[in-house]
Design a protein around this motif. Structure first.
Motif, PDB file in Angstrom:
ATOM      1  N   ASP A 192       3.631  -2.434   4.190  1.00 16.06           N
ATOM      2  CA  ASP A 192       4.290  -1.053   3.930  1.00 16.06           C
ATOM      3  C   ASP A 192       4.773   0.552   3.829  1.00 16.06           C
ATOM      4  O   ASP A 192       3.060   0.514   2.925  1.00 16.06           O
ATOM      5  CB  ASP A 192       5.117  -1.510   2.538  1.00 16.06           C
ATOM      6  CG  ASP A 192       6.692  -0.428   3.071  1.00 16.06           C
ATOM      7  OD1 ASP A 192       7.175  -1.592   3.583  1.00 16.06           O
ATOM      8  OD2 ASP A 192       7.011  -0.471   1.685  1.00 16.06           O
ATOM      9  N   GLU A 193       4.249   0.897   4.615  1.00 15.94           N
ATOM     10  CA  GLU A 193       4.042   2.368   5.148  1.00 15.94           C
ATOM     11  C   GLU A 193       3.688   3.254   3.389  1.00 15.94           C
ATOM     12  O   GLU A 193       3.143   3.861   2.749  1.00 15.94           O
ATOM     13  CB  GLU A 193       5.432   3.177   5.689  1.00 15.94           C
ATOM     14  CG  GLU A 193       4.869   4.482   6.387  1.00 15.94           C
ATOM     15  CD  GLU A 193       3.249   5.027   6.467  1.00 15.94           C
ATOM     16  OE1 GLU A 193       2.662   5.432   6.724  1.00 15.94           O
ATOM     17  OE2 GLU A 193       3.083   3.678   7.462  1.00 15.94           O
ATOM     18  N   ALA A 194       5.461   2.599   2.511  1.00 17.00           N
ATOM     19  CA  ALA A 194       5.582   3.645   1.641  1.00 17.00           C
ATOM     20  C   ALA A 194       4.557   3.185   0.478  1.00 17.00           C
ATOM     21  O   ALA A 194       3.968   4.111  -0.546  1.00 17.00           O
ATOM     22  CB  ALA A 194       6.744   3.066   0.392  1.00 17.00           C
ATOM     23  N   SER A 195       3.258   2.172   0.346  1.00 19.16           N
ATOM     24  CA  SER A 195       2.216   1.947  -0.304  1.00 19.16           C
ATOM     25  C   SER A 195       1.233   1.924   0.075  1.00 19.16           C
ATOM     26  O   SER A 195       0.256   1.149   0.195  1.00 19.16           O
ATOM     27  CB  SER A 195       2.399   0.528  -1.147  1.00 19.16           C
ATOM     28  OG  SER A 195       2.507  -0.352  -0.167  1.00 19.16           O
ATOM     29  N   ARG A 196       1.294   2.821   1.580  1.00 11.74           N
ATOM     30  CA  ARG A 196      -0.712   2.713   2.493  1.00 11.74           C
ATOM     31  C   ARG A 196      -1.731   3.148   1.336  1.00 11.74           C
ATOM     32  O   ARG A 196      -2.401   2.977   1.857  1.00 11.74           O
ATOM     33  CB  ARG A 196       0.068   3.182   3.614  1.00 11.74           C
ATOM     34  CG  ARG A 196      -1.142   4.057   4.010  1.00 11.74           C
ATOM     35  CD  ARG A 196      -1.138   5.291   5.410  1.00 11.74           C
ATOM     36  NE  ARG A 196      -0.043   4.671   6.496  1.00 11.74           N
ATOM     37  CZ  ARG A 196      -0.529   3.427   7.528  1.00 11.74           C
ATOM     38  NH1 ARG A 196      -1.753   3.512   7.611  1.00 11.74           N
ATOM     39  NH2 ARG A 196       0.317   3.144   8.675  1.00 11.74           N
ATOM     40  N   GLY A 197      -1.494   4.117   0.713  1.00 10.08           N
ATOM     41  CA  GLY A 197      -2.251   4.497  -0.189  1.00 10.08           C
ATOM     42  C   GLY A 197      -2.663   3.059  -1.199  1.00 10.08           C
ATOM     43  O   GLY A 197      -4.300   3.061  -1.666  1.00 10.08           O
ATOM     44  N   GLN A 198      -2.155   2.361  -1.250  1.00 11.95           N
ATOM     45  CA  GLN A 198      -2.794   0.938  -2.057  1.00 11.95           C
ATOM     46  C   GLN A 198      -3.413  -0.400  -0.978  1.00 11.95           C
ATOM     47  O   GLN A 198      -4.054  -1.112  -1.137  1.00 11.95           O
ATOM     48  CB  GLN A 198      -1.655   0.198  -2.804  1.00 11.95           C
ATOM     49  CG  GLN A 198      -0.991   0.749  -3.382  1.00 11.95           C
ATOM     50  CD  GLN A 198       0.226   0.605  -4.273  1.00 11.95           C
ATOM     51  OE1 GLN A 198       0.769  -0.620  -3.626  1.00 11.95           O
ATOM     52  NE2 GLN A 198      -0.016   0.936  -6.440  1.00 11.95           N
ATOM     53  N   LEU A 199      -3.792   0.147   0.500  1.00 10.03           N
ATOM     54  CA  LEU A 199      -3.607  -0.647   1.383  1.00 10.03           C
ATOM     55  C   LEU A 199      -5.138  -1.224   1.486  1.00 10.03           C
ATOM     56  O   LEU A 199      -5.342  -2.463   1.507  1.00 10.03           O
ATOM     57  CB  LEU A 199      -3.515  -0.130   3.028  1.00 10.03           C
ATOM     58  CG  LEU A 199      -3.931  -1.446   4.062  1.00 10.03           C
ATOM     59  CD1 LEU A 199      -2.876  -2.064   4.078  1.00 10.03           C
ATOM     60  CD2 LEU A 199      -3.391  -0.075   5.410  1.00 10.03           C
ATOM     61  N   GLU A 200      -6.027  -0.886   1.319  1.00  9.24           N
ATOM     62  CA  GLU A 200      -7.193  -0.899   1.228  1.00  9.24           C
ATOM     63  C   GLU A 200      -7.821  -1.961   0.014  1.00  9.24           C
ATOM     64  O   GLU A 200      -7.958  -3.303  -0.176  1.00  9.24           O
ATOM     65  CB  GLU A 200      -8.587  -0.194   0.849  1.00  9.24           C
ATOM     66  CG  GLU A 200      -9.870  -0.458   1.032  1.00  9.24           C
ATOM     67  CD  GLU A 200     -10.823   0.726   0.624  1.00  9.24           C
ATOM     68  OE1 GLU A 200     -11.721   0.307   0.631  1.00  9.24           O
ATOM     69  OE2 GLU A 200     -10.779   1.922   0.890  1.00  9.24           O
ATOM     70  N   GLN A 201      -7.271  -1.657  -0.961  1.00  4.53           N
ATOM     71  CA  GLN A 201      -7.186  -2.329  -2.416  1.00  4.53           C
ATOM     72  C   GLN A 201      -6.327  -3.878  -2.138  1.00  4.53           C
ATOM     73  O   GLN A 201      -6.416  -4.655  -3.025  1.00  4.53           O
ATOM     74  CB  GLN A 201      -6.695  -1.365  -3.607  1.00  4.53           C
ATOM     75  CG  GLN A 201      -7.801  -2.367  -4.776  1.00  4.53           C
ATOM     76  CD  GLN A 201      -8.898  -2.286  -5.168  1.00  4.53           C
ATOM     77  OE1 GLN A 201      -9.607  -1.610  -4.521  1.00  4.53           O
ATOM     78  NE2 GLN A 201      -9.217  -3.427  -5.669  1.00  4.53           N
TER      79      GLN A 201
END
Length: 227
Positions: A192-201
């Motif tokens: 989800d774009e809103a949680s892109r910052g968590q994508l790698e993890q």
């Protein structure tokens, strides 16, 4: 119809429904009424919280002179207007409804586990013709703790009548995904774009990763449907 070995538990906001635009609009209007822009990390900070906890956080962090109950009512009015719109089916992510129907058709028992309240999420499910596909609904309010704890996922499994180990949880939020995994549930991380910052993890920790419901891993489909 043969029953699948696994059941599926779905988050709604950010997972099945591209609702971040709705909540961005709600947040923008809410903060604009108070003469300020939405704080940069606000949506990420509250993503795993239930409505009451969101209101508590917002009051403590930004508006200490306001009442949590008044803020919750304001959010409820703003969001219900959007979720109950006649064209609310447009908020489902591409391929999400088709995927739900596919799982339902091959005997997978489906549940919802959400931080939203029923008066908010049921209208959009009905608009998409998805409400009848789910056997049960579990909310943070019922569970008593937010989605960074496993209570809501345990509740969903209980309502489905299955063990936690027999469930696959679909989540876009890393803390919620970890909570589900902590009780033995298989996990599918949904972009989800809103949680892109968590994508790698999210990709690292989830058993499966779904960049889009138009690109569901064949191995996940095989696990759920046996083919």
């Amino acid at each position: 119809m043969q029953q699948s070995k696994y059941s599926a538990v779905f988050d709604l906001d950010g997972t099945l429904i591209d609702s971040m635009e709705i909540w961005r609009e709600v947040d923008e209007e809410f903060f604009a009424r108070r003469g300020m822009a939405v704080p940069e990390t606000y949506q990420q900070d509250i993503a795993h919280l239930g409505p009451a906890e969101c209101a508590k956080y917002t009051v403590e962090r930004y508006f200490p002179h306001e009442k949590e109950s008044d803020i919750m009512e304001e959010w409820s009015v703003l969001s219900r207007e959007k979720y109950a719109a006649k064209d609310a089916a447009k908020y489902f992510k591409p391929g999400a409804l088709e995927f739900l129907r596919r799982l339902h058709g091959c005997g997978v028992k489906l549940a919802v586990a959400t931080a939203s309240t029923e008066d908010v999420f049921m209208p959009v499910l009905r608009a998409g013709g998805a409400a009848e596909l789910f056997e049960c609904f579990a909310t943070v309010e019922e569970a008593g703790r937010n989605k960074s704890f496993p209570d809501i996922f345990r509740l969903a499994a209980q309502k489905l009548g299955v063990r936690a180990e027999e469930c696959v949880v679909f989540e876009d939020n890393l803390l919620a995904l970890r909570a589900a995994g902590s009780i033995g549930m298989r996990t599918a991380g949904v972009f989800d774009e809103a949680s892109r910052g968590q994508l790698e993890q999210l990709r690292k920790e989830a058993d499966f990763y779904i960049p889009s419901f138009l690109q569901v891993p064949p191995s996940l489909c095989a696990l759920l449907c046996g083919k």
